[in-house]
Motif scaffolding. Structure first.
Motif, mmCIF file in Angstrom:
data_model
loop_
_atom_site.group_PDB
_atom_site.id
_atom_site.type_symbol
_atom_site.label_atom_id
_atom_site.label_comp_id
_atom_site.label_asym_id
_atom_site.label_seq_id
_atom_site.Cartn_x
_atom_site.Cartn_y
_atom_site.Cartn_z
ATOM 1 N N PHE A 12 0.859 -1.187 0.000
ATOM 2 C CA PHE A 12 0.000 0.000 0.000
ATOM 3 C C PHE A 12 0.895 1.237 0.000
ATOM 4 O O PHE A 12 2.086 1.174 0.317
ATOM 5 C CB PHE A 12 -0.935 0.018 1.216
ATOM 6 C CG PHE A 12 -0.259 0.454 2.484
ATOM 7 C CD1 PHE A 12 -0.323 1.774 2.899
ATOM 8 C CD2 PHE A 12 0.471 -0.446 3.245
ATOM 9 C CE1 PHE A 12 0.330 2.182 4.050
ATOM 10 C CE2 PHE A 12 1.117 -0.051 4.400
ATOM 11 C CZ PHE A 12 1.045 1.270 4.810
ATOM 12 N N VAL A 13 0.305 2.363 -0.332
ATOM 13 C CA VAL A 13 1.000 3.645 -0.294
ATOM 14 C C VAL A 13 -0.016 4.746 -0.008
ATOM 15 O O VAL A 13 -1.198 4.625 -0.352
ATOM 16 C CB VAL A 13 1.766 3.906 -1.621
ATOM 17 C CG1 VAL A 13 0.806 4.123 -2.779
ATOM 18 C CG2 VAL A 13 2.738 5.055 -1.483
ATOM 19 N N ILE A 14 0.449 5.808 0.647
ATOM 20 C CA ILE A 14 -0.339 7.029 0.819
ATOM 21 C C ILE A 14 0.422 8.132 0.101
ATOM 22 O O ILE A 14 1.601 8.373 0.385
ATOM 23 C CB ILE A 14 -0.540 7.390 2.303
ATOM 24 C CG1 ILE A 14 -1.293 6.264 3.020
ATOM 25 C CG2 ILE A 14 -1.296 8.719 2.427
ATOM 26 C CD1 ILE A 14 -1.385 6.443 4.521
ATOM 27 N N LEU A 15 -0.255 8.775 -0.849
ATOM 28 C CA LEU A 15 0.351 9.831 -1.653
ATOM 29 C C LEU A 15 -0.347 11.157 -1.396
ATOM 30 O O LEU A 15 -1.586 11.218 -1.389
ATOM 31 C CB LEU A 15 0.228 9.502 -3.147
ATOM 32 C CG LEU A 15 0.862 8.203 -3.631
ATOM 33 C CD1 LEU A 15 0.498 7.967 -5.095
ATOM 34 C CD2 LEU A 15 2.378 8.256 -3.449
ATOM 35 N N GLU A 16 0.424 12.196 -1.185
ATOM 36 C CA GLU A 16 -0.140 13.542 -1.145
ATOM 37 C C GLU A 16 -0.355 13.968 -2.594
ATOM 38 O O GLU A 16 0.555 13.863 -3.414
ATOM 39 C CB GLU A 16 0.822 14.499 -0.446
ATOM 40 C CG GLU A 16 0.280 15.906 -0.339
ATOM 41 C CD GLU A 16 1.272 16.824 0.340
ATOM 42 O OE1 GLU A 16 1.266 16.873 1.583
ATOM 43 O OE2 GLU A 16 2.066 17.468 -0.386
ATOM 44 N N HIS A 17 -1.567 14.430 -2.903
ATOM 45 C CA HIS A 17 -1.930 14.778 -4.282
ATOM 46 C C HIS A 17 -2.532 16.188 -4.266
ATOM 47 O O HIS A 17 -3.467 16.455 -3.513
ATOM 48 C CB HIS A 17 -2.935 13.760 -4.817
ATOM 49 C CG HIS A 17 -3.216 13.895 -6.271
ATOM 50 N ND1 HIS A 17 -4.173 13.135 -6.899
ATOM 51 C CD2 HIS A 17 -2.684 14.681 -7.233
ATOM 52 C CE1 HIS A 17 -4.219 13.443 -8.177
ATOM 53 N NE2 HIS A 17 -3.322 14.391 -8.403
ATOM 54 N N ASN A 18 -2.009 17.059 -5.106
ATOM 55 C CA ASN A 18 -2.414 18.471 -5.057
ATOM 56 C C ASN A 18 -3.441 18.861 -6.118
ATOM 57 O O ASN A 18 -3.579 20.034 -6.431
ATOM 58 C CB ASN A 18 -1.180 19.369 -5.169
ATOM 59 C CG ASN A 18 -0.433 19.185 -6.471
ATOM 60 O OD1 ASN A 18 -0.838 18.418 -7.346
ATOM 61 N ND2 ASN A 18 0.689 19.878 -6.604
ATOM 62 N N HIS A 19 -4.181 17.898 -6.678
ATOM 63 C CA HIS A 19 -5.171 18.227 -7.710
ATOM 64 C C HIS A 19 -6.407 17.347 -7.545
ATOM 65 O O HIS A 19 -6.258 16.165 -7.286
ATOM 66 C CB HIS A 19 -4.558 18.001 -9.098
ATOM 67 C CG HIS A 19 -5.506 18.306 -10.219
ATOM 68 N ND1 HIS A 19 -5.738 19.579 -10.650
ATOM 69 C CD2 HIS A 19 -6.281 17.504 -10.962
ATOM 70 C CE1 HIS A 19 -6.606 19.540 -11.634
ATOM 71 N NE2 HIS A 19 -6.958 18.297 -11.839
ATOM 72 N N PRO A 20 -7.621 17.798 -7.689
ATOM 73 C CA PRO A 20 -8.027 19.176 -7.976
ATOM 74 C C PRO A 20 -7.937 20.077 -6.749
ATOM 75 O O PRO A 20 -8.110 21.288 -6.844
ATOM 76 C CB PRO A 20 -9.462 19.027 -8.452
ATOM 77 C CG PRO A 20 -9.959 17.805 -7.753
ATOM 78 C CD PRO A 20 -8.750 16.895 -7.633
ATOM 79 N N PHE A 21 -7.680 19.492 -5.576
ATOM 80 C CA PHE A 21 -7.423 20.208 -4.330
ATOM 81 C C PHE A 21 -6.500 19.310 -3.514
ATOM 82 O O PHE A 21 -6.342 18.126 -3.828
ATOM 83 C CB PHE A 21 -8.736 20.508 -3.574
ATOM 84 C CG PHE A 21 -9.577 19.280 -3.338
ATOM 85 C CD1 PHE A 21 -9.364 18.464 -2.233
ATOM 86 C CD2 PHE A 21 -10.569 18.921 -4.235
ATOM 87 C CE1 PHE A 21 -10.114 17.321 -2.027
ATOM 88 C CE2 PHE A 21 -11.337 17.775 -4.036
ATOM 89 C CZ PHE A 21 -11.109 16.979 -2.927
ATOM 90 N N LEU A 22 -5.888 19.833 -2.485
ATOM 91 C CA LEU A 22 -4.963 19.037 -1.681
ATOM 92 C C LEU A 22 -5.719 17.922 -0.955
ATOM 93 O O LEU A 22 -6.699 18.186 -0.252
ATOM 94 C CB LEU A 22 -4.232 19.924 -0.678
ATOM 95 C CG LEU A 22 -3.182 19.217 0.172
ATOM 96 C CD1 LEU A 22 -2.066 18.641 -0.702
ATOM 97 C CD2 LEU A 22 -2.603 20.186 1.195
ATOM 98 N N HIS A 23 -5.261 16.688 -1.166
ATOM 99 C CA HIS A 23 -5.832 15.523 -0.487
ATOM 100 C C HIS A 23 -4.762 14.434 -0.457
ATOM 101 O O HIS A 23 -3.649 14.636 -0.929
ATOM 102 C CB HIS A 23 -7.111 15.038 -1.197
ATOM 103 C CG HIS A 23 -6.860 14.561 -2.585
ATOM 104 N ND1 HIS A 23 -6.804 15.406 -3.670
ATOM 105 C CD2 HIS A 23 -6.624 13.317 -3.083
ATOM 106 C CE1 HIS A 23 -6.562 14.719 -4.763
ATOM 107 N NE2 HIS A 23 -6.428 13.441 -4.437
#
Length: 126
Positions: A12-23
């Motif tokens: 598993f992985v948790i990724l910070e994603h900045n599109h379409p908003f930070l989540h």
């Protein structure tokens, strides 16, 4: 969405994603793809985090950091490791809590997915 119970560990992985908003995208290996949830708050141990179920993602995201195609921002790894499902318990009000043991994870040792018919899924890390 419940992942199959197996003795073998999966990644598993948790990724910070900045599109379409930070989540934060939580991606868990399942049958050649990644079951996926959008976490709507930063991962903080000991708190329930609202989530949205996303379509399965490609396996490449287990090891990927960088820009996402078609101008969909970029992703940065926050945590990752392996997991195995421990239990799935059905409770009152049509709720199910599924527990996962995490290994090789710098963030937590256990994760729980709580689903109910009357609200979005939630994740908790401890």
């Amino acid at each position: 969405m419940v992942l199959p119970s197996e003795e073998a560990r999966r990644r598993f992985v948790i990724l910070e994603h900045n599109h379409p908003f930070l989540h934060w995208d939580l991606l868990m290996e399942r049958d050649g793809a990644l079951a996926s949830w959008r976490l709507l708050q930063p991962v903080v141990c000991g708190q329930w985090i609202d989530a949205e179920v996303l379509p399965d993602h490609r396996m490449m995201y287990l090891d990927y950091e960088g820009p996402v195609s078609r101008d969909r921002g970029s992703v940065k790894r926050i945590a990752g490791g392996t997991f195995r499902q421990l239990t799935a318990v059905t409770g009152p009000t049509d709720s199910t809590t599924t527990s996962f043991e995490l290994a090789d994870c710098e963030l937590a040792m256990q994760a729980m997915l709580r689903t109910r018919t009357d609200c979005p899924p939630q994740w908790r890390f401890e």
